[in-house]
Design a protein around this motif. Structure first.
Motif, PDB file in Angstrom:
ATOM      1  N   THR A  63       0.833  -1.208   0.000  1.00  0.00           N
ATOM      2  CA  THR A  63       0.000   0.000   0.000  1.00  0.00           C
ATOM      3  C   THR A  63       0.869   1.261   0.000  1.00  0.00           C
ATOM      4  O   THR A  63       1.706   1.430   0.886  1.00  0.00           O
ATOM      5  N   THR A  64       0.673   2.124  -0.967  1.00  0.00           N
ATOM      6  CA  THR A  64       1.427   3.375  -1.030  1.00  0.00           C
ATOM      7  C   THR A  64       0.995   4.325   0.084  1.00  0.00           C
ATOM      8  O   THR A  64      -0.198   4.533   0.295  1.00  0.00           O
ATOM      9  N   TYR A  70      -2.839   9.714   6.501  1.00  0.00           N
ATOM     10  CA  TYR A  70      -2.776   8.243   6.494  1.00  0.00           C
ATOM     11  C   TYR A  70      -1.571   7.755   7.294  1.00  0.00           C
ATOM     12  O   TYR A  70      -1.665   6.800   8.062  1.00  0.00           O
TER      13      TYR A  70
ATOM     14  N   PRO B  17      -8.627   4.819   8.524  1.00  0.00           N
ATOM     15  CA  PRO B  17      -7.786   4.452   7.384  1.00  0.00           C
ATOM     16  C   PRO B  17      -8.370   3.286   6.587  1.00  0.00           C
ATOM     17  O   PRO B  17      -8.907   2.341   7.169  1.00  0.00           O
ATOM     18  N   TYR B  18      -8.245   3.398   5.280  1.00  0.00           N
ATOM     19  CA  TYR B  18      -8.670   2.334   4.369  1.00  0.00           C
ATOM     20  C   TYR B  18      -7.609   2.160   3.294  1.00  0.00           C
ATOM     21  O   TYR B  18      -6.711   2.997   3.154  1.00  0.00           O
ATOM     22  N   ARG B  19      -7.710   1.095   2.547  1.00  0.00           N
ATOM     23  CA  ARG B  19      -6.788   0.880   1.426  1.00  0.00           C
ATOM     24  C   ARG B  19      -7.604   0.694   0.163  1.00  0.00           C
ATOM     25  O   ARG B  19      -8.664   0.077   0.206  1.00  0.00           O
ATOM     26  N   LYS B  29      -3.341   2.145  -2.547  1.00  0.00           N
ATOM     27  CA  LYS B  29      -3.007   3.352  -1.793  1.00  0.00           C
ATOM     28  C   LYS B  29      -3.766   3.416  -0.486  1.00  0.00           C
ATOM     29  O   LYS B  29      -4.893   2.931  -0.375  1.00  0.00           O
ATOM     30  N   GLY B  30      -3.146   4.055   0.498  1.00  0.00           N
ATOM     31  CA  GLY B  30      -3.780   4.259   1.789  1.00  0.00           C
ATOM     32  C   GLY B  30      -4.469   5.609   1.831  1.00  0.00           C
ATOM     33  O   GLY B  30      -3.874   6.606   1.430  1.00  0.00           O
ATOM     34  N   ILE B  32      -7.462   8.151   4.161  1.00  0.00           N
ATOM     35  CA  ILE B  32      -8.268   8.382   5.359  1.00  0.00           C
ATOM     36  C   ILE B  32      -9.618   8.922   4.922  1.00  0.00           C
ATOM     37  O   ILE B  32      -9.677   9.817   4.083  1.00  0.00           O
ATOM     38  N   LYS B  42     -11.819  10.938  -2.416  1.00  0.00           N
ATOM     39  CA  LYS B  42     -10.373  10.765  -2.270  1.00  0.00           C
ATOM     40  C   LYS B  42      -9.838   9.714  -3.231  1.00  0.00           C
ATOM     41  O   LYS B  42      -8.713   9.825  -3.719  1.00  0.00           O
ATOM     42  N   THR B  46      -6.831  10.400  -5.706  1.00  0.00           N
ATOM     43  CA  THR B  46      -5.556   9.719  -5.520  1.00  0.00           C
ATOM     44  C   THR B  46      -5.254   8.748  -6.650  1.00  0.00           C
ATOM     45  O   THR B  46      -4.094   8.529  -6.989  1.00  0.00           O
ATOM     46  N   ASN B  77      -8.988  -0.181   7.797  1.00  0.00           N
ATOM     47  CA  ASN B  77      -8.020  -0.910   6.979  1.00  0.00           C
ATOM     48  C   ASN B  77      -8.654  -1.904   6.009  1.00  0.00           C
ATOM     49  O   ASN B  77      -7.956  -2.721   5.400  1.00  0.00           O
TER      50      ASN B  77
END
Lengths: 101, 101
Positions: A63-64, A70, B17-19, B29-30, B32, B42, B46, B77
């Protein structure tokens, strides 16, 4: 009035320990950082990346991590991996296979 | 009367936080987010999706996530996958086979 002993400070996040690995997992170093920018600087120094561009990903799943919010949500001792140009995250097990005959 | 120490706030859910992964799992990518709408914005930024339509599904099994209450019930997550027009969820193992000779 009584004051809380451990009131979390929202303005200045505390420096926390993290771990940083190279893309091939051959080197792993411990660093203290209070922000993503701070971590990026210290990674550059400690892994001697000079001025070559790189990104940080989570070692566990690639995960970037590119935003401060984050980064702040991650646990201390999170393991990051440095990816330079042309490098790709790979799961640890696949990399382990190169050590076999 | 005594007050609960950790009363959950129902009005403003906390950012968590999520991915988020692309459909081919090449980028993860991570981010929030405090709501599904926030996450959708987001993700668009992103992953640079411009104004192309997309949906979010769970990376693990392709479950479509389209309501706020279901989103709020997901763990932090959680890994989402972005599906644009014509893209389909596929299990990770099948995609993994492209690394084999």
């Amino acid at each position: 009035p009584q004051q809380l002993l451990s009131e979390p400070s929202r303005e200045a996040p505390r420096a926390r320990p993290y771990r940083v690995s190279t893309a091939d997992r051959s080197v792993r170093k411990g660093v203290i950082a209070h922000s993503l920018e701070d971590l990026l600087h210290k990674v550059r120094d400690t892994l001697m990346l000079a001025d070559k561009p790189f990104i940080l990903v989570l070692e566990e799943d690639g995960t970037t991590v590119e935003t401060e919010d984050y980064f702040q949500a991650l646990a201390k001792n999170t393991v990051f991996m440095v990816l330079q140009k042309g490098q790709k995250w790979q799961p640890a097990s696949e990399q382990g296979s190169r050590y076999q005959p």
